[in-house]
Design a protein around this motif. Sequence first.
Motif, short mmCIF file in Angstrom:
data_model
loop_
_atom_site.label_atom_id
_atom_site.label_comp_id
_atom_site.label_asym_id
_atom_site.label_seq_id
_atom_site.Cartn_x
_atom_site.Cartn_y
_atom_site.Cartn_z
N ASN A 28 -13.23 3.76 -6.81
CA ASN A 28 -14.29 3.88 -7.81
C ASN A 28 -13.80 3.27 -9.13
OD1 ASN A 28 -12.51 6.01 -7.45
ND2 ASN A 28 -13.91 7.58 -8.07
N PHE A 32 -19.24 1.14 -12.20
CA PHE A 32 -19.91 2.34 -11.70
C PHE A 32 -19.50 3.58 -12.50
CE2 PHE A 32 -19.66 -0.69 -8.19
CZ PHE A 32 -21.02 -0.87 -7.99
N THR A 33 -20.48 4.40 -12.83
CA THR A 33 -20.27 5.58 -13.66
C THR A 33 -19.66 6.68 -12.81
OG1 THR A 33 -22.56 6.23 -13.23
CG2 THR A 33 -22.13 5.05 -15.26
N ASP A 34 -18.44 7.00 -13.09
CA ASP A 34 -17.68 7.94 -12.29
C ASP A 34 -16.48 8.38 -13.12
OD1 ASP A 34 -16.97 8.73 -9.18
OD2 ASP A 34 -15.19 8.24 -10.35
N ASP A 57 -17.85 -1.30 -3.74
CA ASP A 57 -19.21 -1.37 -4.25
C ASP A 57 -19.86 0.00 -4.06
OD1 ASP A 57 -21.89 -1.78 -4.79
OD2 ASP A 57 -22.06 -3.63 -3.62
N LEU A 58 -20.08 0.71 -5.15
CA LEU A 58 -20.63 2.06 -5.09
C LEU A 58 -22.12 2.10 -5.47
CD1 LEU A 58 -17.74 4.23 -6.60
CD2 LEU A 58 -18.13 3.55 -4.24
N SER A 59 -22.79 0.98 -5.32
CA SER A 59 -24.21 0.91 -5.70
C SER A 59 -25.06 1.99 -5.03
CB SER A 59 -24.78 -0.47 -5.34
OG SER A 59 -24.08 -1.50 -5.98
N ARG A 62 -23.72 5.53 -7.10
CA ARG A 62 -23.44 5.62 -8.53
C ARG A 62 -24.30 4.62 -9.30
NH1 ARG A 62 -21.04 9.43 -6.83
NH2 ARG A 62 -18.85 10.07 -7.23
N SER A 63 -24.66 4.99 -10.53
CA SER A 63 -25.35 4.05 -11.41
C SER A 63 -24.32 3.17 -12.10
CB SER A 63 -26.19 4.80 -12.44
OG SER A 63 -25.37 5.69 -13.19
N ARG A 64 -24.80 2.15 -12.79
CA ARG A 64 -23.92 1.20 -13.45
C ARG A 64 -23.84 1.47 -14.95
NH1 ARG A 64 -23.01 -3.74 -10.57
NH2 ARG A 64 -22.73 -4.78 -12.58
N ASP A 65 -22.70 1.13 -15.53
CA ASP A 65 -22.48 1.26 -16.96
C ASP A 65 -21.72 0.03 -17.42
OD1 ASP A 65 -21.70 1.82 -19.55
OD2 ASP A 65 -21.03 3.87 -19.14
N THR A 81 -14.39 -6.84 -5.26
CA THR A 81 -15.26 -5.70 -4.97
C THR A 81 -15.57 -5.71 -3.48
OG1 THR A 81 -16.24 -5.83 -7.17
CG2 THR A 81 -17.41 -4.53 -5.53
#
Length: 414
Positions: A28, A32-34, A57-59, A62-65, A81
Amino acid sequence: MRNDSSNASLWVSAMRKSTADRLIVAFNFPPFTDGSAVTVAKRIVEADVPVDVVSADLSAVRSRDESLVDLVAPWLVEHHTVKVPVLFADERSLVPFVERGLIAVRQRRGRPYEEVYSRSMWPHSHFLAARLRSEGDAHRWIAEFSDPILWHADATLRPSGAVSLSGANLRLLRAVGSRAQAFLRENATVLAWAQFVPFLLADELVFTNEQQLQVMLNDAPEWMRAGVESRATISPHPTLPASHYRAEKGSPQPSPQDRFSIGYFGTFYPNRGGGEFLEAISLLPASLRARITLDVYTGDAGHLLDAAIRLGVADSVRKQSPLQYRRFLQTSNSYNALLVNDIATSPFGVPSPFLPSKYSDYAGSTTDTMAITLPGSPLDQKPARWRAHVGDVDGIAAMLEEAVVATGKNILFP
């Protein structure tokens, strides 16, 4: 950006022409927001050296930041990735991540890295780093543990899939001694190996606090513990420099507060410490309660608002939309207090092996911290202007009253 046979996309920074001697393996990772992704990003800033990265790739989960990407971009040389099924402690996700990560690294790299760094959670990161270290793709391995891998915060065991004792895992077994081989065969689960393979093979082991180290040592057989302690480093989550907290010119700021304003960033669990904070507000005299506003920046506020209504403090609680990381740091300066709390846990033999990562972000803000802690926990040992203890609702109410009265001279109360 391109795709290759490893199912890994590659981003090469135009900001650096040099190659990197350090590889970061982080399942992670930004964008990705984590929480773990944020900590790895801050570790990169802290180290201040060029790095390559392999992540997933955590699409799907998780959302993106994009502000997190901006945070690490000056140090990022190549970023692979890897696209795999996103499953937590399951070989159906772990094996393809390791194999595709190896291919991605080896196709672009003609010599070993001086160092590979990996961080759990998720467990995938340590498995790939172990292969790289044991197969000669890196000269040194630093393995960091975010929390005790085997345990939930309530001291129940995390469920874990099995590890296959075949193929690449047999090569990992051959990299350790006979006693360690027998131990790993008897404990052939993803999470057990994610802890004990680094214990056996990593050159440095990083823990966020002493109590976490003690709990994880207790999980290891006695013959393994001295070696772990000799390679252990205690390193709390990093705090970014003050420049990251300064608002950019022209950026919107929260409206001026006419109350004692408390900020909380992240999921607010009424049944994990948040409820007693709301209950403490309800115990205050109406005149004091009217002076308090708790802003909670979260995407999931249903339980919070229900609890606030039930306790009669809905006028003191406001749900705010989650913020991107950079905006969160800047907004943190706008409050009178930033709230952080321990979670009451079943006995681990120590007060708590968990240090909330949120504290490290609050520590860089100009706003004072308000901490609700377990006596003797890692958080309890950190500086805070205001402090009360988990479970002591009257003490939390007294802390709030003291904070409001002490700060009242700087606020134009109604």
